[in-house]
Scaffold this motif. Structure first.
Motif, PDB file in Angstrom:
ATOM      1  N   GLY A  13     124.989  66.850  34.036  1.00  0.00           N
ATOM      2  CA  GLY A  13     126.037  67.858  34.102  1.00  0.00           C
ATOM      3  C   GLY A  13     125.552  69.281  34.257  1.00  0.00           C
ATOM      4  O   GLY A  13     126.305  70.232  34.063  1.00  0.00           O
ATOM      5  N   GLU A  16     127.243  72.653  36.869  1.00  0.00           N
ATOM      6  CA  GLU A  16     128.401  72.185  37.628  1.00  0.00           C
ATOM      7  C   GLU A  16     129.414  73.310  37.785  1.00  0.00           C
ATOM      8  O   GLU A  16     129.730  74.021  36.826  1.00  0.00           O
ATOM      9  CB  GLU A  16     129.059  70.999  36.922  1.00  0.00           C
ATOM     10  N   ASN A  17     129.954  73.441  39.003  1.00  0.00           N
ATOM     11  CA  ASN A  17     131.020  74.407  39.225  1.00  0.00           C
ATOM     12  C   ASN A  17     132.367  73.696  39.144  1.00  0.00           C
ATOM     13  O   ASN A  17     132.442  72.497  38.852  1.00  0.00           O
ATOM     14  CB  ASN A  17     130.838  75.120  40.582  1.00  0.00           C
ATOM     15  N   GLN A  18     133.450  74.417  39.431  1.00  0.00           N
ATOM     16  CA  GLN A  18     134.784  73.848  39.290  1.00  0.00           C
ATOM     17  C   GLN A  18     135.008  72.693  40.261  1.00  0.00           C
ATOM     18  O   GLN A  18     135.706  71.716  39.949  1.00  0.00           O
ATOM     19  CB  GLN A  18     135.846  74.931  39.528  1.00  0.00           C
ATOM     20  N   HIS A  19     134.399  72.780  41.443  1.00  0.00           N
ATOM     21  CA  HIS A  19     134.528  71.702  42.431  1.00  0.00           C
ATOM     22  C   HIS A  19     133.962  70.399  41.880  1.00  0.00           C
ATOM     23  O   HIS A  19     134.583  69.334  42.005  1.00  0.00           O
ATOM     24  CB  HIS A  19     133.790  72.094  43.720  1.00  0.00           C
ATOM     25  N   HIS A  20     132.789  70.475  41.249  1.00  0.00           N
ATOM     26  CA  HIS A  20     132.186  69.282  40.666  1.00  0.00           C
ATOM     27  C   HIS A  20     133.060  68.719  39.545  1.00  0.00           C
ATOM     28  O   HIS A  20     133.233  67.504  39.419  1.00  0.00           O
ATOM     29  CB  HIS A  20     130.791  69.610  40.115  1.00  0.00           C
ATOM     30  N   LYS A  21     133.608  69.611  38.742  1.00  0.00           N
ATOM     31  CA  LYS A  21     134.459  69.162  37.630  1.00  0.00           C
ATOM     32  C   LYS A  21     135.716  68.479  38.140  1.00  0.00           C
ATOM     33  O   LYS A  21     136.198  67.510  37.548  1.00  0.00           O
ATOM     34  CB  LYS A  21     134.811  70.349  36.744  1.00  0.00           C
ATOM     35  N   ASN A  22     136.266  68.971  39.250  1.00  0.00           N
ATOM     36  CA  ASN A  22     137.459  68.362  39.831  1.00  0.00           C
ATOM     37  C   ASN A  22     137.174  66.950  40.322  1.00  0.00           C
ATOM     38  O   ASN A  22     138.002  66.043  40.175  1.00  0.00           O
ATOM     39  CB  ASN A  22     137.987  69.215  40.994  1.00  0.00           C
ATOM     40  N   ARG A  24     134.814  64.944  39.141  1.00  0.00           N
ATOM     41  CA  ARG A  24     134.645  64.095  37.960  1.00  0.00           C
ATOM     42  C   ARG A  24     136.014  63.661  37.415  1.00  0.00           C
ATOM     43  O   ARG A  24     136.223  62.500  37.049  1.00  0.00           O
ATOM     44  CB  ARG A  24     133.887  64.852  36.869  1.00  0.00           C
ATOM     45  N   LYS A  25     136.946  64.593  37.385  1.00  0.00           N
ATOM     46  CA  LYS A  25     138.283  64.287  36.865  1.00  0.00           C
ATOM     47  C   LYS A  25     138.986  63.271  37.750  1.00  0.00           C
ATOM     48  O   LYS A  25     139.661  62.354  37.269  1.00  0.00           O
ATOM     49  CB  LYS A  25     139.108  65.570  36.768  1.00  0.00           C
ATOM     50  N   GLU A  28     137.846  59.646  37.353  1.00  0.00           N
ATOM     51  CA  GLU A  28     138.173  59.069  36.056  1.00  0.00           C
ATOM     52  C   GLU A  28     139.615  58.573  35.999  1.00  0.00           C
ATOM     53  O   GLU A  28     140.002  57.861  35.078  1.00  0.00           O
ATOM     54  CB  GLU A  28     137.938  60.098  34.943  1.00  0.00           C
TER      55      GLU A  28
END
Length: 216
Positions: A13, A16-22, A24-25, A28
């Motif tokens: 992790g 990670e920027n917001q794009h990576h977090k999106n 991942r979400k 899931e």
């Protein structure tokens, strides 16, 4: 020991920027597709028999020969266990716990780089069987729905690097006969499998794979 592990294993992790977090979400979120058919006794027996009986066992010490004898004695019980894994969409931790033996490559014994090791991963035969059952089902879905490109040669039944080379030859020869110049670029991505950011690999979801085949 911790210093060596910290050097060899990075945090997935990191940075990670917001794009990576999106992404991942998104991965899931549950997959709403039809469930796959249950495994059959014949399917499981054939899978067990496909393993080399001389291969080293996993942490439980059970060889494929012993496992086959167990299946022949209790076919309904073993089949029910694997179908329960499929029904729950679960790959039990005990089945995927591996005994990893890192073998240093010749000449790199004193290196601190992760690439110096050739890891030999030994998982229990029960996990190998479940893994192969799933792979066979996934491949069936992919080929049945024509989801693989004709340009795919690696990890493809009845295809090899020789076939890929012949395809290149078929493209080059006509141009050379016309006395034209052919330029080819070949890329070899070092450690591609080991360095892939796994949340970005969404192939099973995009291919509308039966939901229970996409196990955690």
């Amino acid at each position: 020991m911790n210093t060596m592990l910290d050097h060899l294993i990075t945090d997935d992790g990191e940075e990670e920027n917001q794009h990576h977090k999106n992404i991942r979400k998104m991965i899931e979120e549950p997959i709403y597709t039809r469930d796959d058919a249950e495994f059959t006794q014949g399917e499981i027996k054939q899978t067990i028999e496909s393993f080399n009986r001389k291969k080293a066992p996993g942490m439980d010490g059970i060889t494929s020969d012993i496992f086959l004898r167990t299946f022949n004695k209790f076919p309904s019980l073993v089949t029910a266990i694997y179908n329960q894994c499929l029904k729950m969409g679960s790959f039990p931790r005990r089945l995927k716990t591996a005994n990893i033996i890192p073998i240093a490559k010749p000449g790199l014994e004193n290196s601190m780089e992760p690439s110096k090791y050739r890891p030999i991963s030994l998982i229990n035969i029960g996990g190998k069987v479940l893994e192969k059952l799933l792979i066979n089902r996934i491949n069936h879905h992919m080929y049945k729905n024509e989801l693989l490109t004709d340009s795919q040669y690696g990890f493809t039944p009845q295809r090899s690097t020789t076939d890929a080379a012949m395809e290149v030859k078929k493209f080059i020869e006509p141009e050379l006969e016309k006395r034209k110049v052919v330029i080819m670029t070949s890329l070899d991505v070092k450690g591609a499998f080991n360095t892939t950011w796994w949340p970005s690999v969404e192939g099973l979801e995009r291919c509308r794979m039966p939901s229970k085949l996409v196990l955690p």
